[in-house]
Design an enzyme around this catalytic site. Structure first.
Site, PDB file in Angstrom:
ATOM      1  N   GLY A 120      -2.687 -14.329  -5.127  1.00 53.28           N
ATOM      2  CA  GLY A 120      -3.615 -15.213  -4.419  1.00 53.28           C
ATOM      3  C   GLY A 120      -3.792 -16.556  -5.100  1.00 53.28           C
ATOM      4  N   HIS A 162      -6.791 -12.999  -1.767  1.00 58.60           N
ATOM      5  CA  HIS A 162      -5.585 -13.175  -0.943  1.00 58.60           C
ATOM      6  C   HIS A 162      -5.821 -14.107   0.249  1.00 58.60           C
ATOM      7  CE1 HIS A 162      -3.897  -9.293  -2.678  1.00 58.60           C
ATOM      8  NE2 HIS A 162      -2.939 -10.170  -2.853  1.00 58.60           N
ATOM      9  N   ASP A 204       1.508  -0.476  -5.385  1.00 56.54           N
ATOM     10  CA  ASP A 204       0.094  -0.832  -5.233  1.00 56.54           C
ATOM     11  C   ASP A 204      -0.687   0.313  -4.616  1.00 56.54           C
ATOM     12  OD1 ASP A 204      -2.357  -1.950  -4.886  1.00 56.54           O
ATOM     13  OD2 ASP A 204      -1.756  -3.396  -3.359  1.00 56.54           O
ATOM     14  N   THR A 225       0.789 -18.351   0.732  1.00 53.49           N
ATOM     15  CA  THR A 225       0.064 -19.215   1.676  1.00 53.49           C
ATOM     16  C   THR A 225       0.513 -20.665   1.543  1.00 53.49           C
ATOM     17  OG1 THR A 225      -1.794 -17.694   1.558  1.00 53.49           O
ATOM     18  CG2 THR A 225      -2.253 -19.875   2.442  1.00 53.49           C
ATOM     19  N   ASP A 259       6.719  -6.638  -2.732  1.00 53.46           N
ATOM     20  CA  ASP A 259       5.312  -6.947  -2.979  1.00 53.46           C
ATOM     21  C   ASP A 259       4.420  -5.933  -2.257  1.00 53.46           C
ATOM     22  OD1 ASP A 259       3.253  -8.465  -3.998  1.00 53.46           O
ATOM     23  OD2 ASP A 259       3.216  -9.873  -2.321  1.00 53.46           O
TER      24      ASP A 259
HETATM   25 ZN   LIG Z   1      -0.936  -9.887  -3.416  1.00 51.24          ZN
END
Ligand SMILES: [Zn+2]
Length: 290
Positions: free
Chosen positions: A210, A181, A103, A234, A81
């Site tokens: 997110g 996020h 990314d 999360t 990620d």
């Molecule tokens: Zn992310």
């Protein structure tokens, strides 16, 4: 079984569901995610994130996670990620990862295209899938530091998305349309009109990052608009603390560390199962033979 992301995206598209990608900085997370997926008989994505490299050495844990994925009864994609350097992306591939997020969304559009194209060229030559990002996604911390920031300025643009996918050949694209996020409490407002335009602009699988603070109804609404991969961290990670505290408060003696880990793992596993069910969008995984 260990697969790359494209295998999972194909099935998700055909059956109108989204695959959960659960970040696993260390082993208890990876165990919780893979065990939950096996119990649900659902495919899953799991893996580490470059910015938290200090919590888990990719050379140490990558091969173990890859082995766990190979032994799993369901398809598991080992996905890096937010890979933000070519060096770390290469390290993930060498460690056994089958998929990476390249990314470079922090760079201007043209440079983002250039870096992702470079990644796609070498990744595809060794059957590794690539996710990239067009537009930007702030974190709740950035929003707190800059209260005047208009999140819509970060949103992905349909024409840029189309151009990006055509120029790079990326397999999946993270799109920015209202999620942020590290979200625990805030209620985001997702721009579904924009998401529809983004989906119309490309055949590429779309990705939501997110998701933890997003209302279940909004997640389900996003899936038919091409969201085929949903990242969550999360929600599963914050499930551990209350479960551990409850058991610690009950016990008069200090608990052993392996007991604490087990409590945390069970709480995270439950959160992953709930997420897989939501992302499944009503699809019946139980009858699938993988
Ligand atoms: Zn992310």
């Amino acid at each position: 079984m260990l697969v790359n992301m494209n295998t999972l995206m194909e099935d998700a598209k055909k059956n109108n569901y989204a695959v959960g990608m659960f970040t696993a900085p260390t082993m208890p997370f990876a165990e919780a995610v893979i065990e939950a997926a096996e119990e649900m008989n659902a495919p899953v994505m799991v893996g580490q994130v470059e910015s938290w490299r200090q919590y888990g050495d990719i050379e140490k844990y990558g091969p173990i996670m890859a082995d766990m994925a190979k032994c799993a009864k369901v398809p598991v994609c080992l996905h890096l990620d937010h890979g933000q350097s070519l060096e770390y992306i290469m390290r993930a591939i060498r460690a056994g990862y089958t998929s990476v997020m390249a990314d470079f969304s922090m760079l201007p559009f043209e440079e983002n295209v250039e870096m992702v194209k470079k990644c796609v060229d070498f990744c595809h030559s060794v059957d590794i899938s690539v996710e990239a990002m067009c537009g930007k996604m702030p974190s709740v911390y950035e929003l707190a530091d800059h209260p005047d920031l208009d999140i819509r300025e970060y949103f992905s643009k349909p024409d840029e998305l189309k151009e990006f996918v055509e120029a790079t050949g990326a397999d999946a694209m993270t799109v920015s349309f209202g999620t942020v996020h590290n979200m625990k409490i805030m209620q985001p407002m997702l721009d579904f009109e924009l998401l529809k335009e983004l989906n119309d602009a490309t055949d590429c699988s779309l990705v939501m990052h997110g998701s933890s603070g997003v209302e279940v109804g909004q997640i389900k609404q996003a899936i038919p608009y091409g969201i085929r991969k949903i990242n969550a961290y999360t929600k599963l990670s914050t499930a551990a603390q209350p479960a551990m505290l409850a058991e610690m408060n009950k016990s008069e003696e200090p608990l052993f560390f392996h007991e604490l880990l087990d409590i945390a793992k069970k709480a995270m596993k439950k959160a992953v199962e709930e997420s897989i069910k939501i992302f499944g969008n009503g699809y019946d995984f139980s009858s699938r033979v993988w």
